[in-house]
Scaffold this motif. Structure first.
Motif, mmCIF file in Angstrom:
data_model
loop_
_atom_site.group_PDB
_atom_site.id
_atom_site.type_symbol
_atom_site.label_atom_id
_atom_site.label_comp_id
_atom_site.label_asym_id
_atom_site.label_seq_id
_atom_site.Cartn_x
_atom_site.Cartn_y
_atom_site.Cartn_z
ATOM 1 N N CYS A 24 0.880 -1.172 0.000
ATOM 2 C CA CYS A 24 0.000 0.000 0.000
ATOM 3 C C CYS A 24 0.918 1.223 0.000
ATOM 4 O O CYS A 24 2.134 1.091 0.198
ATOM 5 C CB CYS A 24 -0.875 0.000 1.243
ATOM 6 N N PHE A 25 0.328 2.409 -0.178
ATOM 7 C CA PHE A 25 1.224 3.578 -0.292
ATOM 8 C C PHE A 25 1.952 3.876 1.007
ATOM 9 O O PHE A 25 3.077 4.354 1.009
ATOM 10 C CB PHE A 25 0.482 4.808 -0.835
ATOM 11 N N GLY A 26 1.317 3.537 2.158
ATOM 12 C CA GLY A 26 1.954 3.793 3.453
ATOM 13 C C GLY A 26 3.195 2.947 3.623
ATOM 14 O O GLY A 26 4.247 3.422 4.067
ATOM 15 N N VAL A 27 3.107 1.672 3.229
ATOM 16 C CA VAL A 27 4.241 0.764 3.366
ATOM 17 C C VAL A 27 5.331 1.137 2.358
ATOM 18 O O VAL A 27 6.517 1.172 2.668
ATOM 19 C CB VAL A 27 3.776 -0.704 3.162
ATOM 20 N N SER B 241 5.260 2.632 9.739
ATOM 21 C CA SER B 241 3.960 3.197 9.352
ATOM 22 C C SER B 241 2.887 3.064 10.427
ATOM 23 O O SER B 241 1.922 3.816 10.452
ATOM 24 C CB SER B 241 3.469 2.555 8.046
ATOM 25 N N CYS C 258 2.279 6.293 8.711
ATOM 26 C CA CYS C 258 1.405 6.471 7.546
ATOM 27 C C CYS C 258 0.503 7.693 7.790
ATOM 28 O O CYS C 258 0.043 7.921 8.915
ATOM 29 C CB CYS C 258 0.561 5.225 7.343
ATOM 30 N N GLU D 42 -2.442 8.162 7.010
ATOM 31 C CA GLU D 42 -3.783 7.750 7.457
ATOM 32 C C GLU D 42 -3.781 7.526 8.965
ATOM 33 O O GLU D 42 -4.745 7.840 9.656
ATOM 34 C CB GLU D 42 -4.185 6.438 6.761
ATOM 35 N N VAL D 43 -2.698 6.977 9.458
ATOM 36 C CA VAL D 43 -2.598 6.683 10.889
ATOM 37 C C VAL D 43 -2.414 7.992 11.669
ATOM 38 O O VAL D 43 -3.044 8.218 12.709
ATOM 39 C CB VAL D 43 -1.421 5.705 11.154
ATOM 40 N N THR E 278 -6.793 0.963 11.119
ATOM 41 C CA THR E 278 -6.845 1.219 9.667
ATOM 42 C C THR E 278 -7.002 -0.074 8.879
ATOM 43 O O THR E 278 -7.635 -0.101 7.826
ATOM 44 C CB THR E 278 -5.562 1.923 9.184
ATOM 45 N N THR E 279 -6.423 -1.149 9.398
ATOM 46 C CA THR E 279 -6.480 -2.418 8.670
ATOM 47 C C THR E 279 -7.609 -3.306 9.186
ATOM 48 O O THR E 279 -7.627 -4.509 8.918
ATOM 49 C CB THR E 279 -5.125 -3.149 8.795
ATOM 50 N N CYS F 145 -8.690 2.166 6.415
ATOM 51 C CA CYS F 145 -7.969 2.696 5.251
ATOM 52 C C CYS F 145 -8.610 2.155 3.965
ATOM 53 O O CYS F 145 -8.906 0.957 3.872
ATOM 54 C CB CYS F 145 -6.521 2.261 5.361
ATOM 55 N N THR G 215 -7.336 1.626 1.176
ATOM 56 C CA THR G 215 -6.504 0.602 0.545
ATOM 57 C C THR G 215 -6.891 -0.764 1.103
ATOM 58 O O THR G 215 -7.021 -1.744 0.368
ATOM 59 C CB THR G 215 -5.018 0.871 0.891
ATOM 60 N N THR G 216 -7.094 -0.793 2.411
ATOM 61 C CA THR G 216 -7.438 -2.060 3.050
ATOM 62 C C THR G 216 -8.813 -2.541 2.603
ATOM 63 O O THR G 216 -8.994 -3.700 2.224
ATOM 64 C CB THR G 216 -7.445 -1.874 4.588
HETATM 65 FE FE1 F3S Z 1 -1.160 1.073 4.341
HETATM 66 FE FE2 F3S Z 1 -1.385 3.282 5.633
HETATM 67 FE FE3 F3S Z 1 -3.486 2.052 4.765
HETATM 68 S S1 F3S Z 1 0.082 1.741 6.013
HETATM 69 S S2 F3S Z 1 -2.959 -0.049 4.812
HETATM 70 S S3 F3S Z 1 -1.947 2.984 3.559
HETATM 71 S S4 F3S Z 1 -3.220 2.979 6.707
#
Ligand code: F3S
Length: 707
Positions: A12-15, A72, A95, A97-98, A166-167, A194, A196-197
């Motif tokens: 995902c973009f955060g990772v 993240s 991240c 989002e976090v 988030t996940t 999130c 993405t999740t």
């Molecule tokens: Fe990844 Fe950030 Fe979402 S680490 S799963 S983009 S909360």
């Protein structure tokens, strides 16, 4: 065997951002520590260890001053404080989002609300969020939520704010909220799962419902991989959770007609690729016609799903059909640095733009590689779903990521227009982005153009920083293609503009015409004023109705003033300007107020041997001859008067032609003038004598009292 790979599989973009920041940190510091494994993937952690990044579990294991990467998942505020105490530089890969949840819970708890988080109690993200609001209630399931409310019915009366990990699994979150909602009257729900999740879970569910076997690739310690398996298991009876290709038991797939593949957020692209390749190799051994047909369908599907769609004009109509292997290879092809690629914008964050390249690699453009234009808001220019072209800057096969640059591509594209501008001496526009020793650098459509200080248009010692971030026009003077060096001049443009303005001014100039101009310079005899590409001069005598010695008493360089043309000469290119306002002419003011015989309060401004000068109105002085100062004979004016004194005086003569006035104090103490029919000439003041108050006559030139 038909293989369907999820488009959302992988980082995902955060990772991805966390891995990139870690790589950059390793490059910058050589060695650093990461608080906890950067991502839930042993292969990637091993790769990072090779770069010098060691994993520590607590801050106690850190060395003072050691650079520290925050993964993240984020950490609580107390960790930042400890790191500060230890003097550790922080590479914060929390991240976005976090981080948003951290701010949210802090604010909610500051408002006196109890934060409830639906998630896993022991998950680092959940523990960090809890720390940001001074401890929150964590509920893992709807059952737990029900139990928590039953334990103490008072809890239902509390103001509650619910957030999710988030996940977190969407169904679990929604059901938990439902339970709480039934009893709680003061509830705020924040869906912080999130995207993405949830997208990844939705796609996994969709694929799982159509396949015989679903393969989920990811770390066994990863929460989101675990949830992905559970989601898939709801729709598919056979779900295989593997960490990499070596764990894939092909025997389990032997009877499968369709196989689905998805991967957790911490799974690098190359592992997904390897799993696909392993299955593909197995497929190659299937020789039956039936299976070949199936394979062709798979080829088509993969080609549609993952290949970059070529532009219509790029498709050769007679192109031979690609083989299964070719298409699969293309779908997982490795891009090369310097290659131009086209993709679709998948997301935009504050730090980067994710680009779906249609290949298995994930593309991203760091914001710094989008444009050089300062102050540009990327979201104003591009949107999710837009097509974008960029250059490949760096391919990271371990992560399966491709760093792209749009500004480099723009620069190449615009190079030709710069060369053209040089040839035609066309004026181009750009923004000053840098200041250096010799001048400034201007970004002209992505091309860096150097403007030497002498061509900047600024005065000699003016700081170049004045130009920073300003939009400027310039002429390209020099283009060195092999060295890709471009030199421009701002001054050339100003000169051209000034010449055009000057021509227009000379064409329409006429006496009396008024201009709004700028004072360019001052001399002892006047001020030079730019009235539009041409400088005219205002003589010191035309600057003020009052007596002044220096133009600087009235004006300063840079003043914007209104002037009018007194005279001009097109041959010699000289213009004489006036600045004094004619309606403020003190003589006009004086004559409209006073007549001969009027009495005025006058201020003595200067004492001479032959009399005294007195100001009647500002700008008009009159002379009181020594014989008119008193009704007796006096030796000198200062016997009776002193400078600055205000006295009453009668106006006994006004000389309009020479603008001179004669005054008398004596006339006020004398008896009333005789009747007009009996004039007494010897009592008259005699012929009118006028005095230039600026240039008084020498005493010997003055008339005697008798005369
Ligand atoms: Fe990844 Fe950030 Fe979402 S680490 S799963 S983009 S909360």
């Amino acid at each position: 065997m038909e293989i369907i790979t999820a488009k959302t599989a992988g980082f995902c973009f955060g990772v991805r951002r966390a891995v990139r920041l870690a790589e950059e940190a390793a490059e910058k510091y050589g060695a650093c520590a990461c608080l906890g494994p950067l991502i839930h993937n042993d292969d990637v952690v091993r790769y990072l260890a090779g770069l010098g990044i060691r994993t520590v579990n607590t801050t106690a294991e850190l060395r003072p001053g050691e650079p520290v990467i925050i993964r993240s998942h984020g950490v609580g505020p107390e960790v930042y404080r400890e790191l500060e105490k230890l003097g550790c530089p922080v590479i914060d890969a929390t991240c976005t989002e976090v981080a948003r949840i951290h701010d949210l819970v802090k604010e909610e708890s500051a408002q006196g609300r109890l934060v409830v988080m639906i998630g896993e109690r022991r998950h680092p993200e959940v523990m960090a969020v809890s720390a940001w609001c001074g401890g929150c209630t964590v509920l893992e399931s709807p059952e737990e939520a029900e139990k928590w409310l039953l334990e103490d019915p008072e809890r239902a009366k509390l103001p509650l704010s619910i957030v999710s990990q988030t996940t977190g699994e969407r169904k679990n979150f929604e059901n938990s909220v439902k339970v709480i909602k039934k009893q709680c009257t003061n509830l705020k729900v924040f869906d912080t799962i999130c995207n993405t999740t949830s997208n990844r879970q939705r796609e996994a569910r969709e694929i799982a419902s159509t396949v015989d076997v679903m393969i989920v690739i990811g770390g066994r310690h990863s929460a989101n991989t675990d949830k992905l398996s559970r989601v898939a298991a709801e729709k598919c009876e056979r779900v295989l959770l593997i960490e990499n290709a070596s764990e894939l038991d092909l025997g389990l797939l032997s009877v499968a007609g369709r196989v689905g593949v998805t991967a957790g957020a911490s799974t690098p692209e190359w592992i997904i690729k390897e799993v696909n390749r392993k299955m593909c190799d197995e497929n190659k051994t299937v020789e039956t016609v039936e299976e070949e047909t199936k394979a062709a369908e798979v080829v088509e599907e993969i080609a549609q799903e993952v290949n970059e769609a070529p532009a219509a004009e790029e498709v050769a109509p007679e192109a031979p059909e690609a083989s299964f292997e070719e298409l699969l290879e293309r779908s997982i092809k490795t891009l090369h640095t310097g290659e131009k690629v086209r993709g679709v914008i998948a997301s935009i964050t504050q730090t980067e733009i994710s680009v779906d390249l249609g290949t298995k690699q994930s593309g991203y453009i760091p914001i710094s590689e989008f444009t050089d234009e300062p102050g540009v808001n990327v979201a104003d220019i591009i949107h999710v779903g837009d097509e974008i072209e960029a250059y490949v800057m760096r391919v990271n096969d371990v992560e399966g990521t491709v760093m792209l640059s749009k500004k480099r591509l723009d620069s190449v594209k615009n190079w030709d227009s710069i060369v053209e501008a040089r040839a035609s001496r066309a004026v181009v526009e750009g923004t000053v982005v840098e200041e250096n020793k010799g001048g400034v650098v201007v970004n002209v459509k992505g091309v860096r153009v150097f403007v030497p200080a002498s061509q900047s248009g600024l005065p000699k010692d003016a700081p170049m920083s004045e130009l920073l971030k300003r939009k400027v026009k310039l002429i390209i003077r020099e283009v060195n293609q092999p060295r890709r060096r471009v030199v421009g001049s701002i001054r050339d443009v100003t000169a051209i503009e000034r010449r055009a303005k000057a021509e227009a001014t000379w064409n329409e100039i006429e006496v009396g015409k008024r201009y709004h101009g700028v004072v360019k310079s001052l001399t002892s005899y006047g001020a030079f004023v730019d009235i539009g590409g041409v400088d005219g001069m205002v003589h010191v005598s035309e600057l003020s109705w009052k007596r002044i010695h220096q133009p600087s008493e009235v004006l300063k360089v840079g003043d914007e003033i209104d002037v009018y043309v007194i005279s001009f000469d097109k041959e010699t290119k000289k213009i004489s300007l006036g600045y004094k306002d004619p309606s403020e002419n003190p003589w006009v003011k004086f004559t409209s107020t006073y007549n001969v015989g009027s009495v005025a309060d006058v201020r003595i401004v200067k004492l001479m041997t032959f009399g005294a000068f007195a100001e009647i109105v500002p700008g008009v002085d009159g002379l009181i001859h020594i014989s008119q100062i008193a009704d007796r004979r006096i030796g000198k004016p200062e016997d009776v008067l002193s400078e600055g004194e205000v006295v009453k005086a009668k106006i006994i003569n006004i000389d309009n032609e020479n603008k001179k006035v004669s005054l008398s104090i004596r006339a006020l103490s004398e008896p009333a003038a005789p009747a007009p029919e009996e004039p007494e000439p010897e009592e008259d003041d005699g012929p009118v004598v006028v005095y230039d108050t600026e240039n008084p006559p020498a005493p010997e030139e003055l008339p005697t009292e008798e005369e």
